[in-house]
Design an enzyme around this catalytic site. Structure first.
Site, PDB file in Angstrom:
ATOM      1  N   CYS A 170      -9.274  -8.975  -3.025  1.00 52.16           N
ATOM      2  CA  CYS A 170      -8.690  -8.920  -1.683  1.00 52.16           C
ATOM      3  C   CYS A 170      -9.292 -10.015  -0.806  1.00 52.16           C
ATOM      4  O   CYS A 170     -10.494 -10.012  -0.519  1.00 52.16           O
ATOM      5  CB  CYS A 170      -8.945  -7.544  -1.068  1.00 52.16           C
ATOM      6  SG  CYS A 170      -8.403  -7.450   0.638  1.00 52.16           S
ATOM      7  N   ASP A 193       8.102  -3.049   5.338  1.00 53.35           N
ATOM      8  CA  ASP A 193       7.876  -2.265   6.556  1.00 53.35           C
ATOM      9  C   ASP A 193       6.440  -2.523   7.035  1.00 53.35           C
ATOM     10  O   ASP A 193       5.757  -3.410   6.520  1.00 53.35           O
ATOM     11  CB  ASP A 193       8.133  -0.770   6.298  1.00 53.35           C
ATOM     12  CG  ASP A 193       7.071  -0.141   5.417  1.00 53.35           C
ATOM     13  OD1 ASP A 193       6.284  -0.896   4.788  1.00 53.35           O
ATOM     14  OD2 ASP A 193       7.009   1.099   5.359  1.00 53.35           O
ATOM     15  N   GLU A 226      15.136   8.216   4.458  1.00 50.71           N
ATOM     16  CA  GLU A 226      14.724   6.931   5.032  1.00 50.71           C
ATOM     17  C   GLU A 226      15.033   6.862   6.524  1.00 50.71           C
ATOM     18  O   GLU A 226      14.258   6.305   7.297  1.00 50.71           O
ATOM     19  CB  GLU A 226      15.397   5.765   4.300  1.00 50.71           C
ATOM     20  CG  GLU A 226      14.899   5.555   2.884  1.00 50.71           C
ATOM     21  CD  GLU A 226      13.407   5.212   2.818  1.00 50.71           C
ATOM     22  OE1 GLU A 226      12.868   4.689   3.796  1.00 50.71           O
ATOM     23  OE2 GLU A 226      12.793   5.494   1.778  1.00 50.71           O
ATOM     24  N   TYR A 284      15.282  -3.173   5.729  1.00 50.72           N
ATOM     25  CA  TYR A 284      14.308  -2.272   5.104  1.00 50.72           C
ATOM     26  C   TYR A 284      15.000  -1.084   4.427  1.00 50.72           C
ATOM     27  O   TYR A 284      14.780  -0.792   3.246  1.00 50.72           O
ATOM     28  CB  TYR A 284      13.289  -1.765   6.148  1.00 50.72           C
ATOM     29  CG  TYR A 284      12.519  -0.589   5.621  1.00 50.72           C
ATOM     30  CD1 TYR A 284      11.435  -0.778   4.774  1.00 50.72           C
ATOM     31  CD2 TYR A 284      12.923   0.714   5.902  1.00 50.72           C
ATOM     32  CE1 TYR A 284      10.765   0.301   4.226  1.00 50.72           C
ATOM     33  CE2 TYR A 284      12.268   1.793   5.364  1.00 50.72           C
ATOM     34  CZ  TYR A 284      11.188   1.584   4.529  1.00 50.72           C
ATOM     35  OH  TYR A 284      10.538   2.654   3.975  1.00 50.72           O
ATOM     36  N   CYS A 329      -4.882   1.402   2.160  1.00 54.84           N
ATOM     37  CA  CYS A 329      -5.036   0.258   3.062  1.00 54.84           C
ATOM     38  C   CYS A 329      -4.464   0.649   4.424  1.00 54.84           C
ATOM     39  O   CYS A 329      -3.489   0.077   4.911  1.00 54.84           O
ATOM     40  CB  CYS A 329      -4.315  -0.960   2.477  1.00 54.84           C
ATOM     41  SG  CYS A 329      -4.773  -2.505   3.261  1.00 54.84           S
ATOM     42  N   TYR A 382      14.085   9.072  18.993  1.00 58.36           N
ATOM     43  CA  TYR A 382      14.987   7.985  18.554  1.00 58.36           C
ATOM     44  C   TYR A 382      16.336   8.563  18.142  1.00 58.36           C
ATOM     45  O   TYR A 382      16.763   8.486  16.985  1.00 58.36           O
ATOM     46  CB  TYR A 382      14.381   7.194  17.394  1.00 58.36           C
ATOM     47  CG  TYR A 382      13.082   6.533  17.741  1.00 58.36           C
ATOM     48  CD1 TYR A 382      13.067   5.341  18.447  1.00 58.36           C
ATOM     49  CD2 TYR A 382      11.875   7.112  17.382  1.00 58.36           C
ATOM     50  CE1 TYR A 382      11.873   4.732  18.782  1.00 58.36           C
ATOM     51  CE2 TYR A 382      10.671   6.522  17.714  1.00 58.36           C
ATOM     52  CZ  TYR A 382      10.675   5.328  18.415  1.00 58.36           C
ATOM     53  OH  TYR A 382       9.498   4.733  18.745  1.00 58.36           O
TER      54      TYR A 382
HETATM   55  S1  SF4 Z   1      -9.903  -3.967  -0.018  1.00 53.10           S
HETATM   56 FE1  SF4 Z   1      -8.183  -5.076   0.834  1.00 53.10          FE
HETATM   57  S2  SF4 Z   1      -6.388  -4.142  -0.088  1.00 53.10           S
HETATM   58 FE2  SF4 Z   1      -8.087  -2.738  -0.416  1.00 53.10          FE
HETATM   59  S3  SF4 Z   1      -8.015  -1.315   1.301  1.00 53.10           S
HETATM   60 FE3  SF4 Z   1      -9.395  -2.953   1.893  1.00 53.10          FE
HETATM   61  S4  SF4 Z   1      -8.132  -4.423   2.978  1.00 53.10           S
HETATM   62 FE4  SF4 Z   1      -6.732  -3.075   1.849  1.00 53.10          FE
END
Ligand code: SF4
Length: 366
Positions: free
Chosen positions: A205, A135, A34, A117, A189, A79
């Site tokens: 979505c 995150d 991590e 996190y 996504c 970093y």
């Molecule tokens: S449909 Fe919505 S959750 Fe799926 S990849 Fe596209 S923006 Fe992300």
């Protein structure tokens, strides 16, 4: 279980990434991974993880290692405060806590270099505790799926997204949920060009429905980057005896960036890089060498390195000084071929590579 979490876990069943730190519940290994992955892509962090776990298989090995060894293994990852904190925390666990890693979110949070996190990641992955990681991936996925336009870098946004991520977390599957959410953000996504057309969450979505995918998540502040001008002095004090060490280096003690890495003596200027006259009139030059007049044998092109908040412009001056020059106490001399034995910032490594390691395109003066 809510619809979002069900769909997410089903997606993860088919898409989970096989990475070496995922099949373990060992808190030390998870912590190491991590810390490496903070501000770092998985592909970039993977070889560092392998290198560090081989060199330091347990927290006690890491605690007992010299800091220079750790910094050298960390070189190129950036970093560097992460490495220093890692070392301090390893010592604390090995010597104060008898080698036993803390096993609650609150006690993990007390360790140096660990924020909410990382504490949530260790608590859930190592100990199965119900704490949601939040995150950049999580902000993005939640902002899009629920079409939330609260800025993610605002106090209100951090609170809102953290509460939402924890509400969605199934208490008995905390580790899987956290891992699934991060993998989904990295692979499906994605920040640019998310794969909406193959996304099983797409029918639900909200950002897809409202055509706001490319606008989310929202950030309130644009990051300002400060430009700094570094004049590095590649001082050769024994140019007639090339087999003896002759390049001056020292450990950087300034706490702003690159603390405890090695560097050539450096003069920072406020707006532009120096010419020779300006160089010898600088206070630092006067402190180091009084009225000595340098023989400048080469001035490099401008090398650049981008950091999160800084843009470094560096120029390297190859300078000859007499063999009997008295150097400041904390300086040491090495032969140019030894530069690979020391942990340097990336911009110095690039210069060393151009001039000494693969010098065919440069005029090597040594
Ligand atoms: S449909 Fe919505 S959750 Fe799926 S990849 Fe596209 S923006 Fe992300």
């Amino acid at each position: 279980m809510n619809n979002f979490t069900q769909l997410l876990l089903a997606w993860w069943d088919d898409n989970k990434r096989n990475l070496p730190w995922k099949d373990t519940h060992d808190a030390y290994t998870i912590w190491l991974s991590e810390i490496i992955l903070q501000q770092t892509r998985v592909e970039q962090g993977l070889p560092y993880f392998e290198r560090l776990t081989t060199a330091f298989p347990t927290v006690t090995h890491l605690a007992n290692a010299p800091e220079d060894q750790l910094m050298h293994l960390w070189e190129g990852l950036g970093y560097y405060s992460r490495a220093r904190n890692l070392h301090a925390t390893a010592k604390h666990i090995a010597f104060t806590l008898d080698g036993v890693f803390p096993n609650t979110y609150e006690t993990i949070m007390q360790l140096k270099g660990i924020g909410p996190y990382t504490a949530a990641a260790i608590a859930s992955f190592a100990f199965g505790l119900p704490h949601a990681v939040v995150d950049g991936n999580v902000f993005r996925v939640l902002a899009r799926y629920f079409n939330i336009n609260t800025p993610i870098d605002s106090t209100e946004g951090k609170k809102q997204f953290t509460e939402l991520a924890n509400r969605l977390l199934p208490a008995n599957q905390a580790a899987n949920y956290n891992q699934a959410l991060m993998d989904f953000g990295s692979l499906q996504c994605k920040p640019a060009k998310p794969l909406c057309h193959t996304c099983p969450l797409q029918p639900y979505c909200a950002a897809y429905k409202h055509q706001t995918v490319d606008l989310l998540p929202i950030k309130a502040k644009k990051m300002a980057r400060k430009t700094r001008f570094f004049n590095y002095l590649v001082i050769n004090i024994a140019q007639n005896t090339p087999t003896t060490p002759n390049i001056c280096i020292h450990k950087r003690t300034d706490s702003d960036i690159w603390q405890n890495l090695y560097e050539f003596p450096m003069i920072e200027t406020t707006d532009t890089l120096l010419d020779t006259n300006q160089l010898i009139n600088q206070k630092q030059w006067q402190n180091w060498f009084a009225d000595a007049v340098p023989i400048v044998t080469n001035v490099s092109k401008i090398y650049e390195q981008l950091l999160t908040h800084q843009h470094i412009k560096a120029c390297f001056w190859q300078i000859n000084l007499p063999e009997n020059t008295i150097l400041p106490n904390n300086w040491q001399t090495i032969h140019p071929t030894e530069v690979t034995n020391y942990a340097f910032p990336k911009v110095l490594n690039t210069y060393a590579h151009d001039y000494w390691i693969a010098p065919q395109k440069q005029q090597s003066l040594f």
